[in-house]
Design a protein around this motif. Structure first.
Motif, PDB file in Angstrom:
ATOM      1  N   GLU A  70       0.796  -1.316   0.096  1.00  0.00           N
ATOM      2  CA  GLU A  70      -0.018  -0.088   0.007  1.00  0.00           C
ATOM      3  C   GLU A  70       0.882   1.273  -0.047  1.00  0.00           C
ATOM      4  N   GLU A  71       2.366   1.109  -0.217  1.00  0.00           N
ATOM      5  CA  GLU A  71       3.208   2.330  -0.280  1.00  0.00           C
ATOM      6  C   GLU A  71       3.265   2.967   1.021  1.00  0.00           C
ATOM      7  N   ARG A  72       3.134   2.311   2.039  1.00  0.00           N
ATOM      8  CA  ARG A  72       3.639   2.854   3.336  1.00  0.00           C
ATOM      9  C   ARG A  72       4.893   2.481   3.920  1.00  0.00           C
ATOM     10  N   HIS A  73       5.644   3.253   4.572  1.00  0.00           N
ATOM     11  CA  HIS A  73       6.943   2.751   5.303  1.00  0.00           C
ATOM     12  C   HIS A  73       6.471   1.882   6.404  1.00  0.00           C
ATOM     13  N   TYR A  74       7.405   0.981   6.772  1.00  0.00           N
ATOM     14  CA  TYR A  74       6.922   0.127   7.903  1.00  0.00           C
ATOM     15  C   TYR A  74       8.037  -0.107   8.710  1.00  0.00           C
ATOM     16  N   GLN A  75       7.936  -0.313  10.039  1.00  0.00           N
ATOM     17  CA  GLN A  75       8.859  -0.588  10.903  1.00  0.00           C
ATOM     18  C   GLN A  75       8.397  -1.464  11.926  1.00  0.00           C
ATOM     19  N   GLY A  76       8.772  -2.778  11.962  1.00  0.00           N
ATOM     20  CA  GLY A  76       7.994  -3.857  12.804  1.00  0.00           C
ATOM     21  C   GLY A  76       9.090  -4.201  13.631  1.00  0.00           C
ATOM     22  N   TYR A  77       8.794  -4.579  14.835  1.00  0.00           N
ATOM     23  CA  TYR A  77       9.532  -5.024  15.836  1.00  0.00           C
ATOM     24  C   TYR A  77       9.012  -6.521  16.456  1.00  0.00           C
ATOM     25  N   ASP A  78       9.906  -7.544  16.503  1.00  0.00           N
ATOM     26  CA  ASP A  78       9.659  -8.851  17.228  1.00  0.00           C
ATOM     27  C   ASP A  78      10.789  -9.532  17.884  1.00  0.00           C
ATOM     28  N   ARG A  88      12.857 -11.150   6.958  1.00  0.00           N
ATOM     29  CA  ARG A  88      13.959 -10.778   6.451  1.00  0.00           C
ATOM     30  C   ARG A  88      13.964 -11.136   4.874  1.00  0.00           C
ATOM     31  N   ILE A  89      13.594 -12.407   4.742  1.00  0.00           N
ATOM     32  CA  ILE A  89      13.409 -13.326   3.275  1.00  0.00           C
ATOM     33  C   ILE A  89      12.398 -12.249   2.725  1.00  0.00           C
ATOM     34  N   GLU A  90      11.326 -12.099   3.145  1.00  0.00           N
ATOM     35  CA  GLU A  90      10.246 -11.445   2.472  1.00  0.00           C
ATOM     36  C   GLU A  90      10.488 -10.027   2.336  1.00  0.00           C
ATOM     37  N   LYS A  91      11.483  -9.231   3.143  1.00  0.00           N
ATOM     38  CA  LYS A  91      11.921  -7.908   2.923  1.00  0.00           C
ATOM     39  C   LYS A  91      12.578  -8.029   1.549  1.00  0.00           C
ATOM     40  N   ALA A  92      13.498  -8.830   1.552  1.00  0.00           N
ATOM     41  CA  ALA A  92      14.367  -8.892   0.479  1.00  0.00           C
ATOM     42  C   ALA A  92      13.817  -8.656  -0.758  1.00  0.00           C
ATOM     43  N   LEU A  93      12.436  -9.504  -0.917  1.00  0.00           N
ATOM     44  CA  LEU A  93      11.865  -9.409  -2.067  1.00  0.00           C
ATOM     45  C   LEU A  93      11.076  -8.046  -2.307  1.00  0.00           C
ATOM     46  N   LEU A  94      10.347  -7.651  -1.345  1.00  0.00           N
ATOM     47  CA  LEU A  94       9.815  -6.235  -1.187  1.00  0.00           C
ATOM     48  C   LEU A  94      10.555  -5.454  -1.589  1.00  0.00           C
ATOM     49  N   ARG A 102      10.653   2.486   2.725  1.00  0.00           N
ATOM     50  CA  ARG A 102      11.512   2.061   3.859  1.00  0.00           C
ATOM     51  C   ARG A 102      10.950   0.682   4.565  1.00  0.00           C
ATOM     52  N   ILE A 103      11.684  -0.158   4.835  1.00  0.00           N
ATOM     53  CA  ILE A 103      11.146  -1.283   5.832  1.00  0.00           C
ATOM     54  C   ILE A 103      12.168  -1.306   6.754  1.00  0.00           C
TER      55      ILE A 103
END
Length: 227
Positions: A70-78, A88-94, A102-103
């Motif tokens: 949806e073209e929003r920057h994302y910052q996720g904690y876990d 991180r695998i999915e991030k590389a694709l995105l 920015r992710i």
């Protein structure tokens, strides 16, 4: 480190199977999956393109792909190293497909959103752990390892306070909650989380009740009445 080219392309249908747990029983060890259609509506309603979404419980790619698409920057904690390895695998694709977005993935305790300055986020959409109903990992910091439900809520309240700190004034915060029953005791989780969020400083805007189908209902409180 592996390069993005070693993994499936972003539109590869096999990618969905990495995190797909549909039609599995959470009580049997599966993980609930965040409903993407609901998240899409919330993001479009409460944000605009290139806003920053801060997610205290990134989980197993529950909202990262949704936000980025949806073209929003994302910052996720876990705190879960297993979840974050897959994220991180999915991030590389995105990143290949959405280079302007920015992710940030932060493998850390959500009680301390250490990489998020005060009033830096435009929106939160997340789903917290359901005490110890699901397995989220073996890290001792996992909130579900609290000895009692009351102690779990006390720690979850710290996440609510941090969530309030990192959002801008007038920003919206959406927590997706399910009530549940464990060991014969019913937990009105949505009520408990609502109290924690208001104690942290949030002001109620709305409550939406959603039917997300049998696969998730089977994991939580279900009453069968026989005449």
């Amino acid at each position: 480190q592996a390069s993005a080219s070693q993994y499936p392309k972003a539109d590869d249908p096999k990618l969905e199977s990495i995190f797909d747990v549909s039609n599995q029983d959470v009580r049997g060890g599966a993980l609930s999956r965040f409903p993407q259609n609901i998240g899409e509506v919330m993001i479009r309603l409460y944000t605009k393109p290139f806003d920053l979404i801060i997610d205290p419980f990134a989980g197993h790619n529950s909202r990262m792909s949704l936000a980025v698409k949806e073209e929003r920057h994302y910052q996720g904690y876990d705190i879960s190293s297993e979840f974050m390895a897959m994220n991180r695998i999915e991030k590389a694709l995105l990143v290949e497909r959405y280079p302007d977005i920015r992710i940030d993935l932060v493998e850390a305790d959500s009680r301390h959103l250490s990489e998020s300055p005060d009033a830096s986020g435009d929106f939160t959409i997340t789903s917290p752990p359901y005490y110890n109903l699901e397995r989220y990992g073996d890290q001792p910091e996992q909130l579900g390892k609290a000895k009692t439900y009351e102690m779990f809520l006390e720690e979850l309240g710290k996440v609510c306070a941090e969530n309030y700190r990192v959002l801008k004034d007038q920003a919206f915060c959406v927590w997706f909650i399910n009530d549940f029953r464990k060991s014969g005791r019913f937990h009105p989780f949505h009520m408990d989380v609502a109290r924690l969020l208001t104690d942290a400083g949030f002001v109620f805007w709305d409550i939406l009740i959603v039917d997300i189908g049998y696969a998730i209902r089977s994991a939580f409180a279900t009453q069968i009445v026989n005449d």
